[in-house]
Enzyme design. Structure first.
Site, PDB file in Angstrom:
ATOM      1  CG  HIS A  84      -1.408  37.385  -7.042  1.00  0.00           C
ATOM      2  ND1 HIS A  84      -1.770  36.083  -7.311  1.00  0.00           N
ATOM      3  CD2 HIS A  84      -0.991  37.900  -8.215  1.00  0.00           C
ATOM      4  CE1 HIS A  84      -1.565  35.828  -8.596  1.00  0.00           C
ATOM      5  NE2 HIS A  84      -1.100  36.920  -9.169  1.00  0.00           N
ATOM      6  CG  HIS A 112       2.511  42.966  -0.678  1.00  0.00           C
ATOM      7  ND1 HIS A 112       3.717  43.440  -1.146  1.00  0.00           N
ATOM      8  CD2 HIS A 112       2.748  41.709  -0.250  1.00  0.00           C
ATOM      9  CE1 HIS A 112       4.633  42.491  -1.020  1.00  0.00           C
ATOM     10  NE2 HIS A 112       4.071  41.427  -0.463  1.00  0.00           N
ATOM     11  CG  HIS A 114       1.730  37.669   1.882  1.00  0.00           C
ATOM     12  ND1 HIS A 114       1.818  37.048   0.656  1.00  0.00           N
ATOM     13  CD2 HIS A 114       2.667  38.647   1.870  1.00  0.00           C
ATOM     14  CE1 HIS A 114       2.770  37.623  -0.062  1.00  0.00           C
ATOM     15  NE2 HIS A 114       3.304  38.602   0.653  1.00  0.00           N
ATOM     16  CD  GLU A 125       4.468  35.132   1.596  1.00  0.00           C
ATOM     17  OE1 GLU A 125       5.200  36.056   1.220  1.00  0.00           O
ATOM     18  OE2 GLU A 125       4.066  34.228   0.829  1.00  0.00           O
ATOM     19  CG  HIS A 138       6.008  40.930   2.817  1.00  0.00           C
ATOM     20  ND1 HIS A 138       5.721  39.826   2.044  1.00  0.00           N
ATOM     21  CD2 HIS A 138       6.474  40.452   4.000  1.00  0.00           C
ATOM     22  CE1 HIS A 138       6.006  38.730   2.739  1.00  0.00           C
ATOM     23  NE2 HIS A 138       6.451  39.086   3.931  1.00  0.00           N
ATOM     24  CB  THR A 220       7.236  35.246  -0.887  1.00  0.00           C
ATOM     25  OG1 THR A 220       6.263  36.299  -0.985  1.00  0.00           O
ATOM     26  CG2 THR A 220       8.252  35.576   0.189  1.00  0.00           C
TER      27      THR A 220
END
Ligand SMILES: [Zn+2]
Length: 307
Positions: A84, A112, A114, A125, A138, A220
């Protein structure tokens, strides 16, 4: 015992053994249907959100994060492709113990990213006034008043996440290269690499640690627990276009698949009746400041016109 419990949670958390599979693309396992398998994903205080600056409220009790907190080097760092996101699990991460910035003692246990899918430029996000950035980092912490991360995960204010926007600039970000240089070693789903040379997490934070947004929200990703004290810094960090492309094209999302990790963001969720705070003198919302500025300039003009 505690360390074992913590590790167990880190792995279950990242390998989504909480229940059904979930994905970011549309379909039966897509974001619109996460709530079918994970009840919390459909509740009232979800993240991320679109932060409307003009509607935020100044809170003079909120202070500036102290940069030296983030210079402590973790005991162990593991880079991981969890299918992910690109993630670094930490053991012995630093602890933020400053009630001017967070409502408890919070220890970092992973961070991590996104980011936007290939050929896309939007992947953060959180949004600010309708603007979505290229990526978002994050850094996840748990409240050490709980016995384990697993326990903290489900509690109000059990977690604190620091969100840092990542924008595309003209220069190479050498700090981000610490994540990108070894990326070929974790190309396949679930591959991981233990860092032999560790580094501090502070290098991923922006210069300005004074201006940020604060609100109560959730993870999230499933299981979407509403346990997160969110901090979203105003100032982005920058990476080069070449670094962005490496991020977008290096990680496979599943075993025996050429689907790439990317476009791994959830869309903004309804704010409902939540308040978004920011450090500053109480009572001076940006909207009142703007109105005051207009009124003052009108008065100055009126006064000038008399002569
Ligand atoms: Zn995240």
């Amino acid at each position: 015992m505690f360390k074992l419990a913590a590790l167990f949670v880190i792995f279950t958390f990242t390998e989504c053994t909480y229940g059904a599979t979930w994905v970011y693309s549309q379909g039966p396992y897509g974001p619109e249907n996460w709530l079918n398998s994970y009840d919390a994903c459909g509740t009232m205080s979800q993240s991320p959100i679109d932060i409307v600056h003009g509607a935020t409220v100044a809170d003079e009790k909120l202070g500036k994060f102290n940069r030296t907190t983030f210079t402590a080097i973790p005991d162990k760092m593991t880079l991981l492709n969890n299918g992910h996101a690109l993630q670094v699990n930490l053991e012995g991460g630093y602890t933020v113990s400053d009630r001017n910035v967070l409502p408890g003692d919070y220890q970092a246990f992973q961070f991590h990213l996104h980011w936007a899918a290939v050929n896309q430029s939007r992947g953060s996000e959180h949004w600010i006034d309708g603007k979505q950035y290229f990526a978002e980092l994050h850094i996840v912490h748990y409240n050490t008043k709980y016995a384990s991360i697993g326990e903290a995960l489900t509690q109000h204010e059990g977690l604190a996440v620091l969100g840092v926007f990542v924008a595309i600039g003209s220069e190479t970000n050498e700090n981000i290269d610490l994540l990108l240089n070894p990326i070929a070693q974790i190309q396949q789903y679930n591959q991981q690499m233990i860092y032999s040379s560790k580094f501090d997490i502070g290098r991923f934070l922006p210069e300005d640690l004074e201006n940020y947004y604060r609100y109560s929200g959730s993870l999230t990703t499933p299981p979407c627990f509403e346990s997160v004290v969110w901090t979203v810094f105003n100032e982005p960090i920058y990476i080069s276009r070449a670094q962005a492309e490496t991020l977008q094209t290096s990680l496979y999302a599943r075993a025996n698949s050429t689907d790439l990790v990317g476009g791994n963001y959830r869309l903004p969720q309804p704010l409902h009746d939540r308040k978004i705070s920011r450090p500053g003198k109480s009572g001076a919302s940006p909207l009142t400041s703007t109105i005051l500025l207009h009124v003052t300039s009108m008065l100055v003009t009126a006064y000038a016109l008399r002569f």
